[in-house]
Design an enzyme around this catalytic site. Sequence first.
Site, PDB file in Angstrom:
ATOM      1  N   LEU A 188       0.817  -1.208   0.000  1.00  0.00           N
ATOM      2  CA  LEU A 188       0.000   0.000   0.000  1.00  0.00           C
ATOM      3  C   LEU A 188       0.851   1.258   0.000  1.00  0.00           C
ATOM      4  CD1 LEU A 188      -2.736  -1.057   2.578  1.00  0.00           C
ATOM      5  CD2 LEU A 188      -2.928  -0.986   0.086  1.00  0.00           C
ATOM      6  N   ALA A 210       4.746   3.284   1.802  1.00  0.00           N
ATOM      7  CA  ALA A 210       5.864   3.281   2.734  1.00  0.00           C
ATOM      8  C   ALA A 210       5.993   4.667   3.326  1.00  0.00           C
ATOM      9  CB  ALA A 210       7.163   2.882   2.030  1.00  0.00           C
ATOM     10  N   GLY A 211       6.506   4.732   4.520  1.00  0.00           N
ATOM     11  CA  GLY A 211       6.727   6.005   5.194  1.00  0.00           C
ATOM     12  C   GLY A 211       7.904   5.897   6.126  1.00  0.00           C
ATOM     13  N   GLY A 212       8.081   6.929   6.968  1.00  0.00           N
ATOM     14  CA  GLY A 212       9.214   6.942   7.876  1.00  0.00           C
ATOM     15  C   GLY A 212       9.175   5.827   8.901  1.00  0.00           C
ATOM     16  N   GLY A 239       7.859   2.664   8.300  1.00  0.00           N
ATOM     17  CA  GLY A 239       7.972   1.320   7.764  1.00  0.00           C
ATOM     18  C   GLY A 239       7.149   1.118   6.507  1.00  0.00           C
ATOM     19  N   LYS A 267       1.562  -3.559   8.901  1.00  0.00           N
ATOM     20  CA  LYS A 267       2.655  -2.586   8.936  1.00  0.00           C
ATOM     21  C   LYS A 267       3.898  -3.268   9.495  1.00  0.00           C
ATOM     22  CE  LYS A 267       2.343   1.803   9.648  1.00  0.00           C
ATOM     23  NZ  LYS A 267       2.108   3.166  10.195  1.00  0.00           N
ATOM     24  N   ASP A 304       1.815  11.989  17.816  1.00  0.00           N
ATOM     25  CA  ASP A 304       2.148  12.279  16.417  1.00  0.00           C
ATOM     26  C   ASP A 304       0.884  12.577  15.607  1.00  0.00           C
ATOM     27  OD1 ASP A 304       3.837  12.709  14.303  1.00  0.00           O
ATOM     28  OD2 ASP A 304       4.000  10.611  13.741  1.00  0.00           O
TER      29      ASP A 304
END
Length: 749
Positions: free
Chosen positions: A18, A20-22, A24, A41, A130
């Site tokens: 789906l 990717a980000g900081g 994972g 995730k 966050d």
Amino acid sequence: MLLQPGTMFAGYRVIRRLGAGGMGQVYLVEHPSLHRREALKIISANTDDPDFFHRFANEARVAASLDHPGIVTVHAHGVENGTPWFTMSYLEGRDLYHSPALPIEDVSHIIGRVADALDYAHARRIIHRDIKPANIVITTDPHGHPDRVTVLDFGIARLIDAPKMTATSAFIGTLAYAAPEVLSAADAGPRSDQYALACTAFALFSGTPPYPANTPGQLIAGHIRSPIPRLSERVPVPAAVDAVLARALAKNPAERFATCREFATELRHAAAVTQPMAARGAPTLVPSSPAPSTSPLPPRGPVAIGAAPPARRVSAPPPRSPGHSTPPLAPAPGPAPIHPQQFSPTQLRSPLRPPVNPAPPKESRRRAAVIAGAVLGMVVVVAVITGVKVWVSGADEAPSTVPVATDSSDPSTSPATQITGDWTAVSAGGSVTCGIKGGTLLCWGDNDYGSIGDGTATDRTVPTPVKGLGEVSAVSVAVGTAEVCAVSGGTVYCWGQEFGSGDVRRTPVRIDGISDVTAISTSGTNTCAIRQAEAYCWGNNVYGTAGTGTTSPSVNTPTKVPGLRNVTAVAVGIGNACAITRAADLYCWGKNETGQIGDGTQQNQLSPVKIDLPAVTSVSLGPNNTCAAAGQVYCWGYAAGQYPAGTETDHLLPETVGVDAARDVANGGTGGCASVADGHVMCWGPYSPESEPSSLPTLDRVTRLVGLGNMCAISAGQLYCWGLNTSGQLGNGSSASSFNQPARVRDPE
């Protein structure tokens, strides 16, 4: 780790990635027996830390315990071949990452739903840490307006080791919504989430966060010291919205709303005010207008949880039906809205309720994660390091052989009597400050976990004597862990919240195994002391912080650091330590993932390594960086705006910051200060009134300077502090923060 479609991972069949980000990679997977689609995730983290998996399991269990329609459901978690993972509900919708400006009633609806979810979690002592548009997923109704609103990643953010997120854009994406107290070393609390929610509302209203910037340093300075911006100067909104946002964005958490729900309710009612804006004479804005929106919500589709979605094509949504209206978030209060001119510039009020002065929240102000949420200069909190403290069994009081300072009957108003002489030493943590005056140790600030050492849990805004200690020669306040250690008669005493066990000691407790101590430094997880010109350390040792050449899980008793002689000063950071010798040489050891050791590598050092600097006179360790005074001020490790004339990338070797003739240095993590040869103080980053290092003209004849989160200096025997003051840690009897105007600490009466 990249998973291919059709393969199996942890028993789940991978359908596709789906995004990717900081934090994972995220995959769409199918449950092995239920044949249900879920989002999986995979956490990108420093799995060399042996404590990480235990913390991961705890945080995943906490996240899974949350049962609220506005919080994504966590189904399962585990570790597969050394890789931590968890699964959650697969949401059909879009997150609000890079969302354009949205209609005013849509923003009110989204913020109200998120506020409900946050207050639900806060009531269970869980802080998100966050909140930002990328962590909010929405689905839309047939008219293109938000329907279901879901919050992602509760409790997961603080698991990630911040130094791993080295991309500047990754930092900016989170820092844009970070509360000032989190950026100044204090722990995140419910009102930190409220601040982030207000930043999110600002971004959804206008298309940009309140403090747009190109570098992390600029963002940090904006949150900490820039005036609160007026939304009405960017987009046409009722003037009442400015006042509500300004209160939720207050620099001092105590000045914000009592709950996120209260903020969201007042925002909704302020947005419904139909008078023109006073500032620009903009036309009347009616939230329920049937005219089609020119700033639609993102198109419907599956969300890539935790990852930035692809670029979206913006098109106008279908015209709203005349009968459409946003469902009410709460019953409308009885009184009519007051006029915006009634807002006080010194105390921003809700437009529909009388002014309130809520006390700072008590829950979750001291969490085991260090700096937090923050970490200095970052909202993604560093991974917790389990520590060991050597408390003497059953010793809640200092032994009778220690000289006892006279207590006041009410230390909150009259700290002590007959305490005379100059201030001779000071240590400043994120929310607690301690100083020595005439041999008496006094502390002030946050006292939830007994850090003041006066036997109570009452915060102190003026210096208060520590119970049972006299002839105190040294003190060290840990940042983020609510521990304080001091040397009294050559013996080490510690109090506050014992890191690891969570036990609270409200009066000093003697540390066994070491005597004749002349200096002390503690981070809560680790402590080092000087005895007979040699360094002794104890506590957590997963990074080699004990300096013994090993990485045994813990060093339970004070142990001599081999190879160091004639030690004159010692400093402890989060996983690392440094010492200065009589020859003015600097040695450092321990954690080195961002180059904070300063030896040109990112390899942890299990024994002291000599750093190539001339004639070092002072060293100060932040969470992930180090600064030293060696004629000039040098810093190295994680940048985060630390280098005014440099880059925003990590430095593996010492780099000058533009301050000459330095004697003492205080590393604030995202900036700092130094005392210089003429007795003045030079500051940079958030502690400076200018963009470059500049002098604080109110201070001269400075003989001692310290700081991490807050700064303190001794000038002509008087003590001055500046920085965050949410718990009274500046010691001047107030709770007003001051980042570049030193406030004189009140003398004990």
